[in-house]
Design an enzyme around this catalytic site. Structure first.
Site, mmCIF file in Angstrom:
data_model
loop_
_atom_site.group_PDB
_atom_site.id
_atom_site.type_symbol
_atom_site.label_atom_id
_atom_site.label_comp_id
_atom_site.label_asym_id
_atom_site.label_seq_id
_atom_site.Cartn_x
_atom_site.Cartn_y
_atom_site.Cartn_z
ATOM 1 N N SER A 85 -11.566 11.098 -3.442
ATOM 2 C CA SER A 85 -11.058 10.763 -2.108
ATOM 3 C C SER A 85 -9.538 10.611 -2.164
ATOM 4 C CB SER A 85 -11.708 9.469 -1.596
ATOM 5 O OG SER A 85 -11.268 8.353 -2.358
ATOM 6 N N ASP B 91 -6.123 8.502 -0.145
ATOM 7 C CA ASP B 91 -5.648 7.472 0.779
ATOM 8 C C ASP B 91 -4.436 8.018 1.516
ATOM 9 O OD1 ASP B 91 -7.590 5.740 -0.226
ATOM 10 O OD2 ASP B 91 -6.225 4.899 -1.713
ATOM 11 N N ASN C 298 3.902 8.785 13.991
ATOM 12 C CA ASN C 298 3.357 7.949 15.054
ATOM 13 C C ASN C 298 2.217 7.142 14.443
ATOM 14 O OD1 ASN C 298 2.037 6.798 17.193
ATOM 15 N ND2 ASN C 298 1.802 8.684 18.355
ATOM 16 N N ASN D 4 -8.618 5.522 3.588
ATOM 17 C CA ASN D 4 -9.364 6.359 2.654
ATOM 18 C C ASN D 4 -10.198 7.441 3.338
ATOM 19 O OD1 ASN D 4 -12.083 6.692 0.921
ATOM 20 N ND2 ASN D 4 -10.332 6.330 -0.429
ATOM 21 N N LYS E 262 -3.577 13.152 10.820
ATOM 22 C CA LYS E 262 -3.001 12.316 11.887
ATOM 23 C C LYS E 262 -2.477 10.991 11.341
ATOM 24 C CE LYS E 262 -3.068 12.899 15.760
ATOM 25 N NZ LYS E 262 -1.865 13.272 16.506
ATOM 26 N N GLU F 243 0.830 -1.214 0.000
ATOM 27 C CA GLU F 243 0.000 0.000 0.000
ATOM 28 C C GLU F 243 0.862 1.262 0.000
ATOM 29 O OE1 GLU F 243 -3.142 0.623 -0.424
ATOM 30 O OE2 GLU F 243 -4.089 -1.320 -0.139
ATOM 31 N N ASP G 295 1.557 11.297 10.039
ATOM 32 C CA ASP G 295 2.683 11.652 10.893
ATOM 33 C C ASP G 295 3.471 10.374 11.160
ATOM 34 O OD1 ASP G 295 1.240 10.279 12.854
ATOM 35 O OD2 ASP G 295 0.615 12.092 13.891
ATOM 36 N N ASP H 92 -12.266 9.117 -7.556
ATOM 37 C CA ASP H 92 -13.562 9.535 -7.008
ATOM 38 C C ASP H 92 -13.470 10.804 -6.149
ATOM 39 O OD1 ASP H 92 -12.392 8.646 -4.647
ATOM 40 O OD2 ASP H 92 -13.985 7.215 -4.161
ATOM 41 N N ASP I 125 -2.239 5.655 15.920
ATOM 42 C CA ASP I 125 -3.606 5.982 15.510
ATOM 43 C C ASP I 125 -3.951 5.352 14.159
ATOM 44 O OD1 ASP I 125 -1.855 7.766 14.248
ATOM 45 O OD2 ASP I 125 -2.739 9.536 15.157
ATOM 46 N N ASP I 126 -2.959 5.175 13.286
ATOM 47 C CA ASP I 126 -3.182 4.473 12.012
ATOM 48 C C ASP I 126 -3.596 3.026 12.308
ATOM 49 O OD1 ASP I 126 -1.054 6.104 9.737
ATOM 50 O OD2 ASP I 126 -1.035 6.544 11.877
ATOM 51 N N ASN J 191 -7.427 9.506 -5.395
ATOM 52 C CA ASN J 191 -8.253 8.562 -6.148
ATOM 53 C C ASN J 191 -9.150 9.296 -7.136
ATOM 54 O OD1 ASN J 191 -7.361 6.223 -4.607
ATOM 55 N ND2 ASN J 191 -8.493 7.140 -2.920
#
Length: 152
Positions: A75, A77, A112, A84, A107, A60, A110, A73, A115-116, A71
């Site tokens: 949006s 990523d 860190n 997305n 967020k 990815e 970054d 549409d 949170d992902d 993308n």
């Protein structure tokens, strides 16, 4: 002594610019990512291995914490897992966005990745797997993924 000092200043500025947060994302080394994902409970999560998650991140974003892809549409990523903006995060410009992870897309780019990971786990839990990620379906599903964790 002064010429050497003057030569050192531009070099120092270049080095500082290259390491200053916000200039570029980091590429997380594969084994470091394996350790991070294990610490965050991804081994066995939604019946997938850490190797599945590492393969997903490789294909990815190439392990880049600041990867961004637009993308067709409208949006975008974001981040190491390419989350997305139409469904999972808010970037303030994606029409009809729902922000399922209740997080700003910024967020997710970054260095860190906690949170992902939290958001990716929510996506995977709702999908009961990693099928929302096209790269995982095309490059990882059903493959021998042991090389992604070998030596780690």
């Amino acid at each position: 002594m002064k010429p050497l000092l003057l030569l050192g200043l531009p070099l120092l500025l270049v080095l500082l610019a290259a390491t200053t947060p916000g200039c570029q994302g980091i590429i997380i080394p594969r084994c470091q990512l394996v350790r991070i994902l294990r610490r965050h409970g991804l081994e066995g999560f939604v019946r997938k291995t850490v190797a599945d998650w590492v393969c997903l991140a490789k294909h990815e974003s190439n392990y880049n914490t600041r990867a961004i892809n637009r993308n067709k549409d409208g949006s975008t990523d974001y981040g190491i897992f390419q989350i997305n903006s139409k469904y999972w995060c808010a970037d303030g410009r994606t029409p009809g966005a729902t922000n399922g992870c209740r997080i700003a897309c910024s967020k997710l780019i970054d260095d860190n990745i906690a949170d992902d990971i939290k958001c990716a786990k929510l996506i995977a839990k709702q999908a009961r797997g990693l099928t929302p990620w096209v790269a995982w379906k095309k490059r990882c599903r059903g493959k021998d993924l042991r090389p992604y964790v070998r030596g780690c």
